[in-house]
Design an enzyme around this catalytic site. Structure first.
Site, PDB file in Angstrom:
ATOM      1  N   ASN A   7       0.870  -1.176   0.000  1.00  0.00           N
ATOM      2  CA  ASN A   7       0.000   0.000   0.000  1.00  0.00           C
ATOM      3  C   ASN A   7       0.905   1.225   0.000  1.00  0.00           C
ATOM      4  O   ASN A   7       1.428   1.617   1.036  1.00  0.00           O
ATOM      5  CB  ASN A   7      -0.916  -0.015   1.232  1.00  0.00           C
ATOM      6  CG  ASN A   7      -1.837   1.190   1.300  1.00  0.00           C
ATOM      7  OD1 ASN A   7      -1.796   2.079   0.460  1.00  0.00           O
ATOM      8  ND2 ASN A   7      -2.672   1.225   2.321  1.00  0.00           N
ATOM      9  N   LYS A  14       3.508   0.765   2.956  1.00  0.00           N
ATOM     10  CA  LYS A  14       3.141  -0.225   3.971  1.00  0.00           C
ATOM     11  C   LYS A  14       3.122  -1.587   3.293  1.00  0.00           C
ATOM     12  O   LYS A  14       2.812  -1.700   2.106  1.00  0.00           O
ATOM     13  CB  LYS A  14       1.763   0.083   4.548  1.00  0.00           C
ATOM     14  CG  LYS A  14       1.691   1.403   5.261  1.00  0.00           C
ATOM     15  CD  LYS A  14       0.275   1.698   5.696  1.00  0.00           C
ATOM     16  CE  LYS A  14       0.211   3.101   6.265  1.00  0.00           C
ATOM     17  NZ  LYS A  14      -1.134   3.622   6.302  1.00  0.00           N
ATOM     18  N   ARG A  90      -2.912  -2.095  -3.150  1.00  0.00           N
ATOM     19  CA  ARG A  90      -4.098  -1.277  -2.913  1.00  0.00           C
ATOM     20  C   ARG A  90      -4.013  -0.081  -3.849  1.00  0.00           C
ATOM     21  O   ARG A  90      -3.023   0.655  -3.862  1.00  0.00           O
ATOM     22  CB  ARG A  90      -4.141  -0.786  -1.476  1.00  0.00           C
ATOM     23  CG  ARG A  90      -5.301   0.155  -1.234  1.00  0.00           C
ATOM     24  CD  ARG A  90      -5.269   0.715   0.172  1.00  0.00           C
ATOM     25  NE  ARG A  90      -6.372   1.640   0.355  1.00  0.00           N
ATOM     26  CZ  ARG A  90      -6.220   2.943   0.540  1.00  0.00           C
ATOM     27  NH1 ARG A  90      -5.017   3.480   0.559  1.00  0.00           N
ATOM     28  NH2 ARG A  90      -7.265   3.713   0.718  1.00  0.00           N
ATOM     29  N   ASP A 147     -10.136   0.376  -4.244  1.00  0.00           N
ATOM     30  CA  ASP A 147     -11.046   0.811  -3.184  1.00  0.00           C
ATOM     31  C   ASP A 147     -12.439   1.101  -3.715  1.00  0.00           C
ATOM     32  O   ASP A 147     -13.426   0.982  -2.985  1.00  0.00           O
ATOM     33  CB  ASP A 147     -10.507   2.086  -2.519  1.00  0.00           C
ATOM     34  CG  ASP A 147      -9.631   1.793  -1.324  1.00  0.00           C
ATOM     35  OD1 ASP A 147      -9.322   0.619  -1.070  1.00  0.00           O
ATOM     36  OD2 ASP A 147      -9.248   2.755  -0.632  1.00  0.00           O
TER      37      ASP A 147
END
Length: 194
Positions: A7, A14, A90, A147
């Site tokens: 991410n 991350k 992501r 998302d």
């Protein structure tokens, strides 16, 4: 089977490494302050947390640091990066195009670039992470998890704003719904409990 989840934000990367066989996270961490003279690396495996200052000029270096720590003799949890079977990224905005997680191809990368207009703070760093993984972990399949995909079933009366329709047609201005990965997880957990 090991899956690396990435991410990337504007100044952070991350990550978590999952063993899909037992659904266990075997390592996680973050590289923060990317682009500053001394970035922060936090790395956790087997319940132990490590912190270190690292030189990290860009997202490519951040992904290199992550892979180095995952495979290092002192802190690593895997012997080789070749043991990673897949990479999940992501990605905040998939527009109306992506209704589910999607294997990353050159065409998908072009679309993520196009939707950077709608998510200028989020999609460009995700692309940096995707491109870095393509070089550092070449040959490993990558998937984009959007998302916006969870909310793709909203009817027009729910996603259109009370603005002239031409703004939706010309610029794609509408409600897309965000944090879909979290909503999907919470909805699934609620369904299990109920």
């Amino acid at each position: 089977m090991l899956i690396l989840v990435i991410n990337c934000g504007s100044s952070s990367a991350k990550y978590q490494l999952f063993n899909v066989k037992n659904l266990r996270c075997i390592a996680r961490g973050v590289v923060e302050r990317i682009g500053s003279p001394l970035a922060n690396l936090s790395y956790q495996n087997n319940g132990k947390l490590f912190h270190k200052k690292v030189a990290c000029a860009d997202h490519y270096v951040a992904i290199s640091i992550i892979v180095d720590y995952l495979t290092s003799p002192g802190h690593g949890v895997i012997k080789s990066k070749d043991l990673i079977n897949g990479i999940g990224h992501r990605v905040v905005h998939g527009g109306e195009e992506f209704k589910c997680s999607t294997m990353i191809t050159p065409g998908v990368i072009r679309s993520i670039e196009k939707y950077s207009e709608l998510a200028p703070l989020h999609n460009p760093p995700a692309l940096l992470g995707i491109r870095a993984c393509s070089k550092i972990l070449s040959g490993i399949r990558q998937v984009a998890v959007f998302d916006t995909s969870f909310h793709q079933t909203m009817p027009p009366e729910a996603f259109l704003y009370g603005l002239p329709f031409k703004f939706y047609k010309k610029y794609g201005i509408r409600k897309y719904g965000f944090h879909g990965t979290s909503h999907r997880f919470v909805a699934g957990q609620a369904a299990k409990i109920l």
